[in-house]
Design a protein around this motif. Structure first.
Motif, short mmCIF file in Angstrom:
data_model
loop_
_atom_site.label_atom_id
_atom_site.label_comp_id
_atom_site.label_asym_id
_atom_site.label_seq_id
_atom_site.Cartn_x
_atom_site.Cartn_y
_atom_site.Cartn_z
N ALA A 35 0.69 -1.50 0.15
CA ALA A 35 -0.39 -0.61 0.02
C ALA A 35 0.67 1.20 0.03
O ALA A 35 0.33 2.28 0.45
N GLY A 36 1.91 0.89 -0.91
CA GLY A 36 3.17 2.27 -0.38
C GLY A 36 2.52 3.51 -0.94
O GLY A 36 3.15 4.86 -1.19
N ARG A 37 1.38 3.45 -1.95
CA ARG A 37 0.98 5.06 -2.93
C ARG A 37 -0.50 5.33 -1.74
O ARG A 37 -1.10 6.39 -2.54
N LYS A 38 -1.19 3.96 -1.25
CA LYS A 38 -2.28 4.65 -0.37
C LYS A 38 -2.62 5.84 0.91
O LYS A 38 -1.32 6.64 1.52
N PRO A 39 -3.43 6.13 0.05
CA PRO A 39 -3.25 7.74 1.81
C PRO A 39 -2.93 7.07 2.91
O PRO A 39 -3.10 6.29 3.41
N GLU A 40 -2.58 8.15 3.71
CA GLU A 40 -2.42 7.04 5.51
C GLU A 40 -3.60 6.28 5.43
O GLU A 40 -3.51 5.80 7.03
N GLU A 41 -4.81 7.89 5.64
CA GLU A 41 -6.58 6.87 6.03
C GLU A 41 -6.27 5.50 5.89
O GLU A 41 -6.92 5.02 6.54
N ILE A 42 -5.94 5.10 5.03
CA ILE A 42 -6.71 3.53 4.36
C ILE A 42 -5.44 2.75 4.60
O ILE A 42 -5.26 1.59 5.09
N GLN A 43 -4.32 3.02 4.61
CA GLN A 43 -2.97 2.19 5.03
C GLN A 43 -3.64 2.03 6.78
O GLN A 43 -2.95 1.02 6.97
N ASP A 44 -3.97 3.02 7.66
CA ASP A 44 -4.14 2.67 8.65
C ASP A 44 -5.52 1.68 8.75
O ASP A 44 -5.22 0.93 9.92
N ARG A 45 -5.81 1.87 8.32
CA ARG A 45 -7.82 1.19 7.55
C ARG A 45 -7.16 -0.36 7.94
O ARG A 45 -7.45 -0.82 7.97
N ILE A 46 -6.15 -0.63 6.70
CA ILE A 46 -5.25 -2.12 6.14
C ILE A 46 -5.07 -2.67 7.99
O ILE A 46 -4.77 -3.96 8.03
N ALA A 47 -3.84 -1.59 8.62
CA ALA A 47 -3.01 -1.92 9.60
C ALA A 47 -4.29 -2.71 10.44
O ALA A 47 -4.03 -3.45 11.04
N ASP A 48 -5.13 -1.37 11.00
CA ASP A 48 -6.52 -2.20 11.72
C ASP A 48 -7.22 -3.06 11.60
O ASP A 48 -7.05 -4.19 11.76
N GLY A 49 -7.19 -3.66 9.98
CA GLY A 49 -7.91 -5.03 9.56
C GLY A 49 -6.60 -6.11 9.38
O GLY A 49 -7.55 -7.23 10.08
N LEU A 50 -5.30 -5.45 8.98
CA LEU A 50 -4.34 -6.43 9.41
C LEU A 50 -4.50 -7.64 11.10
O LEU A 50 -3.98 -8.41 11.72
#
Length: 210
Positions: free
Chosen positions: A174-189
């Motif tokens: 997710a290197g190109r994704k905004p931090e908001e989406i990166q945070d959501r992915i990190a929470d999901g993982l």
């Protein structure tokens, strides 16, 4: 392998550190004319300082003829892979069901020139290097030419030295994704906590801190 700029290693040390912790991959060798490539699962030992990979295979393996015809080979190593559901990647201003699912993974491809090892003493040295890598605590006898327990087995294998001539590496997190989406992915993982989710989350967070 397609490598976007945002998935490329931050420097050589990133892929080298990652690869030092791995020792199983797939060795791809050009097949005979009209045939697809041969792909051989392979335990290996990577030596960063020497710039080489060592391994061995049984003497009847069909790869040997292919290597003799063309010693340029590719060792592919893939790990830390996870599936990312679409809703985790959905844009903040749209419905979650419109998110696009994807895969995260780390991959290193080593282009190498292969040299076959048949000399018994060199083959024994190569095997001992591998044994030390996989069993650093010891517990196995050393391979010595003409001596039990492994000396009589040496003729049944051939050694491989792979001189690394090029590297392609990728860290797709997710290197190109905004931090908001990166945070959501990190929470999901973190919540899912499935196989490899923790290390994939670590890659995502580590790479955005640099």
């Amino acid at each position: 392998m397609l490598i976007h700029p945002w998935d490329a290693p931050q420097d050589d040390s990133e892929w080298q550190r990652w690869l030092v912790g791995r020792d199983f991959g797939q060795l791809a060798v050009n097949g005979p004319p009209g045939e697809p490539p041969y792909v051989q699962p392979l335990h290996f030992a990577y030596d960063k300082d020497r710039g080489e990979v060592v391994g061995h295979l049984a003497r009847p393996n069909p790869l040997w003829a292919a290597i003799a015809a063309n010693p340029e080979v590719l060792l592919s190593v893939v790990d830390d892979y996870v599936f990312v559901p679409g809703p985790w990647q959905a844009p903040p201003d749209g419905p979650s069901e419109n998110g696009v699912p994807t895969s995260f993974y780390a991959a290193v491809q080593l282009r190498c020139t292969a040299r076959v090892v048949d000399d018994p003493a060199e083959k024994a040295e190569l095997l001992n290097r591998q044994t030390h890598h996989f069993q650093p605590e010891g517990g196995s006898a050393r391979a010595t030419v003409g001596e039990a327990p492994y000396g009589r087995m040496l003729p049944g294998i051939r050694g491989l030295r792979l001189e690394v001539t090029g590297v392609r590496a990728k860290f797709k997190y997710a290197g190109r994704k905004p931090e908001e989406i990166q945070d959501r992915i990190a929470d999901g993982l973190a919540t899912r906590n499935g196989p490899r989710d923790r290390v994939a989350r670590e890659h995502l967070l580590r790479r955005r801190e640099v």
